[in-house]
Write a protein that holds these residues in place. Sequence first.
Motif, PDB file in Angstrom:
ATOM      1  N   UNK A 191       0.821  -1.498  -0.034  1.00 35.72           N
ATOM      2  CA  UNK A 191      -0.152  -0.108  -0.216  1.00 35.72           C
ATOM      3  C   UNK A 191       1.092   1.220  -0.558  1.00 35.72           C
ATOM      4  N   UNK A 192       0.871   2.636  -0.706  1.00 32.30           N
ATOM      5  CA  UNK A 192       1.678   2.976  -0.997  1.00 32.30           C
ATOM      6  C   UNK A 192       0.269   4.872  -0.513  1.00 32.30           C
ATOM      7  N   UNK A 193      -0.886   4.305  -0.306  1.00 28.26           N
ATOM      8  CA  UNK A 193      -1.079   5.907  -0.212  1.00 28.26           C
ATOM      9  C   UNK A 193      -3.122   5.326  -0.032  1.00 28.26           C
ATOM     10  N   UNK A 194      -3.297   6.581   0.029  1.00 27.81           N
ATOM     11  CA  UNK A 194      -4.886   6.454   0.037  1.00 27.81           C
ATOM     12  C   UNK A 194      -4.999   6.943  -0.822  1.00 27.81           C
ATOM     13  N   UNK A 195      -6.302   7.265  -1.128  1.00 28.68           N
ATOM     14  CA  UNK A 195      -7.292   8.051  -2.260  1.00 28.68           C
ATOM     15  C   UNK A 195      -7.762   9.208  -1.205  1.00 28.68           C
ATOM     16  N   UNK A 210     -10.205   4.060   0.441  1.00 25.58           N
ATOM     17  CA  UNK A 210      -9.614   3.679  -1.081  1.00 25.58           C
ATOM     18  C   UNK A 210      -7.262   3.534  -0.875  1.00 25.58           C
ATOM     19  N   UNK A 211      -7.693   2.575  -1.048  1.00 25.68           N
ATOM     20  CA  UNK A 211      -5.777   2.064  -0.840  1.00 25.68           C
ATOM     21  C   UNK A 211      -6.069   1.919  -2.352  1.00 25.68           C
ATOM     22  N   UNK A 264       0.931   0.234 -13.480  1.00 18.06           N
ATOM     23  CA  UNK A 264       1.589   0.501 -12.481  1.00 18.06           C
ATOM     24  C   UNK A 264       0.945   0.383 -11.381  1.00 18.06           C
ATOM     25  N   UNK A 265       0.234   0.513 -11.259  1.00 19.64           N
ATOM     26  CA  UNK A 265      -1.200   1.109  -9.683  1.00 19.64           C
ATOM     27  C   UNK A 265      -2.355   0.846  -9.853  1.00 19.64           C
ATOM     28  N   UNK A 266      -2.871   0.446  -9.136  1.00 21.29           N
ATOM     29  CA  UNK A 266      -4.403   0.154  -8.983  1.00 21.29           C
ATOM     30  C   UNK A 266      -5.029   0.860  -7.645  1.00 21.29           C
ATOM     31  N   UNK A 267      -5.999   1.479  -7.939  1.00 18.59           N
ATOM     32  CA  UNK A 267      -6.640   1.903  -6.452  1.00 18.59           C
ATOM     33  C   UNK A 267      -7.811   0.524  -5.908  1.00 18.59           C
ATOM     34  N   UNK A 268      -7.978   0.379  -4.651  1.00 21.79           N
ATOM     35  CA  UNK A 268      -8.994  -0.812  -4.246  1.00 21.79           C
ATOM     36  C   UNK A 268      -9.992   0.303  -3.251  1.00 21.79           C
ATOM     37  N   UNK A 298      -2.959  -2.039   7.851  1.00 20.10           N
ATOM     38  CA  UNK A 298      -2.931  -2.893   6.546  1.00 20.10           C
ATOM     39  C   UNK A 298      -1.001  -2.243   5.964  1.00 20.10           C
ATOM     40  N   UNK A 299      -0.263  -2.743   5.397  1.00 20.00           N
ATOM     41  CA  UNK A 299       0.906  -1.781   5.125  1.00 20.00           C
ATOM     42  C   UNK A 299       1.109  -2.694   3.592  1.00 20.00           C
ATOM     43  N   UNK A 300       0.812  -3.921   3.936  1.00 26.51           N
ATOM     44  CA  UNK A 300       0.807  -5.094   2.119  1.00 26.51           C
ATOM     45  C   UNK A 300      -0.475  -5.585   2.010  1.00 26.51           C
ATOM     46  N   UNK A 301      -0.537  -6.102   1.001  1.00 29.23           N
ATOM     47  CA  UNK A 301      -2.282  -6.711   0.962  1.00 29.23           C
ATOM     48  C   UNK A 301      -1.888  -8.088  -0.025  1.00 29.23           C
ATOM     49  N   UNK A 302      -2.728  -8.468  -0.614  1.00 27.07           N
ATOM     50  CA  UNK A 302      -2.749  -9.651  -2.052  1.00 27.07           C
ATOM     51  C   UNK A 302      -3.991  -9.490  -2.678  1.00 27.07           C
ATOM     52  N   UNK A 303      -3.806  -9.619  -3.535  1.00 30.70           N
ATOM     53  CA  UNK A 303      -4.820  -9.428  -4.944  1.00 30.70           C
ATOM     54  C   UNK A 303      -5.083 -10.953  -5.307  1.00 30.70           C
TER      55      UNK A 303
END
Length: 287
Positions: free
Chosen positions: A123-127, A134-135, A167-171, A266-271
């Motif tokens: 996770x590199x930021x929030x919307x 949103x992550x 290179x990035x996504x929003x969840x 959270x710092x990291x997640x799995x897709x």
Amino acid sequence: MRRFFKSTRFKAFVLVICALLVGAILASVSSSASSPFTSIVSVAFSPLQKLSGAIADRFEWFTSSFARVSTYKNENEQLRDKIADYEKKLADYDEMKHKISAYEEMLEVKEENPELKLCRAEIIGTDSADVFSSLIIDKGSSDGIAVNDPVVSGNYVVGIIKKVNPTYSVAQSILNPAVNISAIESETRETAYVTAATEQSLQGKCIMAGLERTTDIAPGGIVLTSGIGGVYPKGLILGTVTQVCDSDYDLTSYAVITPGAKIDELEDIFVITDFKGQGVEQIERED
């Protein structure tokens, strides 16, 4: 009287006295180890010699002190470098331990669902435009991630991918009212859907809505994904029931749920990029 001072006798007397004085001086000098000039110079410059000696001693002390300070400075710099190196190794160790823990949790999920394909992301930021958590993650379409892929942390549901770039996504997290997940309560086996109402979302909770007023669901119940809809695999944990309430708008009830995933920590997640049954219902509808 004047004649006496000008007389030859007086002049002879003065010469004798001078001769005696010179002899005395020579006698005293002859007993010394140095010449008269040397003695005179020695006496004249003795204070300067003492001063120069003192200055030399002080300079030597200053030089040695400066050398010690330089040595201490170099040693401190080396210690700082070592501390920085140890801190980096400790940070790397903590990060690796965290990753191992995350992988161990996902390994359990993988063992139960061997068909799952997973992509780890940080996770590199929030919307900032979304108040419902949103992550932004550091993986995108070039990593095989697509819109509507489920996002998890261990065996807990985090949300769903809603926007993808190379290179990035929003969840969107399960605290977002736009997210709806088919769910089942583990003990009563009652089914409904989990979403988020604004009031509960701002408290870090979501709800299992659409329950009958006669529901047997009670606080402490575990809510899981049902697998219906082809968006989430079956059996992932959504959260724990903390309260059951009657709706103010219709004859249904809803359960307030505390998510299993601590979204704000959270710092990291799995897709989950692929699983058995993914998108099946959508395909059936198209047919």
